[in-house]
Design a protein around this motif. Structure first.
Motif, mmCIF file in Angstrom:
data_model
loop_
_atom_site.group_PDB
_atom_site.id
_atom_site.type_symbol
_atom_site.label_atom_id
_atom_site.label_comp_id
_atom_site.label_asym_id
_atom_site.label_seq_id
_atom_site.Cartn_x
_atom_site.Cartn_y
_atom_site.Cartn_z
ATOM 1 N N GLN A 1 0.835 -1.209 0.000
ATOM 2 C CA GLN A 1 0.000 0.000 0.000
ATOM 3 C C GLN A 1 0.865 1.253 0.000
ATOM 4 O OE1 GLN A 1 -2.940 -0.866 -0.954
ATOM 5 N NE2 GLN A 1 -4.302 -0.640 0.799
ATOM 6 N N SER A 2 1.959 1.242 0.777
ATOM 7 C CA SER A 2 2.868 2.390 0.783
ATOM 8 C C SER A 2 3.476 2.597 -0.600
ATOM 9 C CB SER A 2 3.981 2.189 1.819
ATOM 10 O OG SER A 2 3.466 2.212 3.139
ATOM 11 N N ASP A 3 3.912 1.515 -1.237
ATOM 12 C CA ASP A 3 4.504 1.611 -2.571
ATOM 13 C C ASP A 3 3.495 2.149 -3.583
ATOM 14 O OD1 ASP A 3 6.916 0.663 -1.645
ATOM 15 O OD2 ASP A 3 6.560 -1.407 -2.269
ATOM 16 N N LEU A 4 2.249 1.716 -3.463
ATOM 17 C CA LEU A 4 1.207 2.206 -4.369
ATOM 18 C C LEU A 4 0.956 3.694 -4.176
ATOM 19 C CD1 LEU A 4 -1.243 -0.817 -4.169
ATOM 20 C CD2 LEU A 4 -0.121 0.001 -6.243
ATOM 21 N N LEU A 5 0.983 4.137 -2.925
ATOM 22 C CA LEU A 5 0.788 5.556 -2.658
ATOM 23 C C LEU A 5 1.932 6.378 -3.234
ATOM 24 C CD1 LEU A 5 -0.883 7.767 -1.428
ATOM 25 C CD2 LEU A 5 0.114 7.255 0.817
ATOM 26 N N VAL A 6 3.156 5.869 -3.113
ATOM 27 C CA VAL A 6 4.308 6.547 -3.717
ATOM 28 C C VAL A 6 4.134 6.630 -5.229
ATOM 29 C CG1 VAL A 6 6.787 6.399 -4.148
ATOM 30 C CG2 VAL A 6 5.891 5.959 -1.855
ATOM 31 N N GLN A 7 3.652 5.553 -5.847
ATOM 32 C CA GLN A 7 3.406 5.573 -7.289
ATOM 33 C C GLN A 7 2.359 6.615 -7.655
ATOM 34 O OE1 GLN A 7 4.694 4.133 -9.908
ATOM 35 N NE2 GLN A 7 6.078 2.642 -9.008
ATOM 36 N N ALA A 8 1.327 6.734 -6.844
ATOM 37 C CA ALA A 8 0.287 7.732 -7.114
ATOM 38 C C ALA A 8 0.860 9.140 -7.077
ATOM 39 C CB ALA A 8 -0.847 7.590 -6.098
ATOM 40 N N PHE A 9 1.761 9.402 -6.116
ATOM 41 C CA PHE A 9 2.417 10.712 -6.052
ATOM 42 C C PHE A 9 3.371 10.917 -7.228
ATOM 43 C CE2 PHE A 9 1.960 10.798 -1.155
ATOM 44 C CZ PHE A 9 0.746 11.460 -1.262
ATOM 45 N N ALA A 10 4.186 9.894 -7.502
ATOM 46 C CA ALA A 10 5.217 10.019 -8.527
ATOM 47 C C ALA A 10 4.616 10.241 -9.907
ATOM 48 C CB ALA A 10 6.109 8.781 -8.532
ATOM 49 N N THR A 11 3.472 9.612 -10.190
ATOM 50 C CA THR A 11 2.827 9.753 -11.492
ATOM 51 C C THR A 11 1.824 10.897 -11.514
ATOM 52 O OG1 THR A 11 1.175 8.078 -10.857
ATOM 53 C CG2 THR A 11 3.117 7.311 -12.048
ATOM 54 N N LYS A 12 1.782 11.652 -10.412
ATOM 55 C CA LYS A 12 0.943 12.845 -10.297
ATOM 56 C C LYS A 12 -0.550 12.551 -10.518
ATOM 57 C CE LYS A 12 4.499 16.284 -11.316
ATOM 58 N NZ LYS A 12 5.618 15.362 -11.070
ATOM 59 N N GLN A 13 -0.959 11.349 -10.111
ATOM 60 C CA GLN A 13 -2.385 11.051 -10.144
ATOM 61 C C GLN A 13 -3.086 11.663 -8.943
ATOM 62 O OE1 GLN A 13 -3.784 7.362 -11.760
ATOM 63 N NE2 GLN A 13 -1.702 6.612 -11.999
ATOM 64 N N THR A 14 -2.314 11.980 -7.934
ATOM 65 C CA THR A 14 -2.809 12.768 -6.811
ATOM 66 C C THR A 14 -1.607 13.375 -6.113
ATOM 67 O OG1 THR A 14 -4.177 12.758 -4.797
ATOM 68 C CG2 THR A 14 -2.709 10.892 -5.116
#
Length: 271
Positions: free
Chosen positions: A112-125
């Motif tokens: 879940q932490s890795d997914l949240l980092v991906q969401a930030f990195a790809t600017k989806q949120t």
């Protein structure tokens, strides 16, 4: 009561935004569900963009090619991690405690932490709330050797004894270590002239300073990220509103001022 203890995000006074507790569901929200083979994790989502990647790479410099490869590798690592979860994980899930007896819960937390980092990195949120275990947690911690009781029981049954204090220390340390993992993952992602953490403000908080008497006075918090002074310890003489308003006004440059009802003064020690 469950609505309030299990939800951090709200669209209105009585409109809770339910958390996404299933890693594969969050992955699909970030990267998309294209066909049944992907839904069943028989193929990689990267197979769908292989041609685009091959076409893009020659146009990139060496450093950008490396960043692209690192991003694709991190997505593939997430796929493998999700595929390694138990086959029945996520079925009939209604409350966080429904999965709280799983010995691989730490793996789920890291996914879940890795997914949240991906969401930030790809600017989806660029805004997110992450509840590791819910308020009045019924989680067990077998990976810490603590299976006799649930978290809520440990905080209320003879909580002041040395043995219970040791148990609560170990539980708290695990939560903080997961926050540290999240920060390290963000720091490892290049962004602009720094890294993802440099452009993010993070607040780690618990609902009680002492759970047994439901005491909030003296509640501890951790703040980290760009524009926040690190390696310091300070005290607030007021409520947590001072932390939130300081970060919003001075770090995020999204002033809320007096609109935050419990904020009284800026905490200059944080910035």
């Amino acid at each position: 009561m469950r609505t309030f203890t299990g939800n951090m995000s709200w669209a209105g006074y009585d409109r809770a935004l339910p958390p996404e507790m299933i890693p594969q569901n969050l992955f699909d929200r970030l990267f998309g569900k294209k066909d049944q083979n992907w839904v069943g994790r028989k193929e990689s989502i990267l197979d769908l963009v292989g041609g685009d990647v091959a076409e893009l790479k020659p146009a990139l410099g060496h450093e950008d090619q490396q960043r692209l490869e690192e991003h694709l590798s991190s997505v593939r690592d997430l796929e493998r991690a999700i595929a390694s979860l138990p086959p029945d994980y996520g079925k009939n899930l209604k409350e966080p405690e429904d999965i709280s007896d799983l010995t691989d819960y730490p793996k789920i937390a890291k996914i879940q932490s890795d997914l949240l980092v991906q969401a930030f990195a790809t600017k989806q949120t660029r805004v997110a709330s992450y509840m590791l275990t819910k308020c009045q947690s019924l989680t067990r911690f077998p990976w810490l050797g603590l299976s006799a009781n649930r978290h809520h029981d440990y905080t209320h049954n003879n909580a002041g004894s040395p043995e219970q204090q040791r148990i609560l220390r170990d539980i708290t340390r695990w939560h903080v270590e997961e926050f540290s993992y999240f920060l390290q993952r963000m720091k490892a992602v290049p962004e602009g002239d720094g890294n993802l953490l440099d452009h993010t403000a993070c607040v780690y908080i618990h609902e009680h300073a002492e759970a047994n008497p439901h005491k909030c006075n003296g509640l501890a918090a951790l703040v980290a990220g760009g524009g926040i002074k690190g390696g310091t310890h300070t005290k607030s003489h007021n409520s947590f509103g001072d932390i939130y308003s300081t970060i919003a006004d001075e770090v995020l440059k999204a002033p809320i001022g007096k609109e935050f009802p419990t904020a009284e003064e800026k905490m200059s020690e944080l910035i």
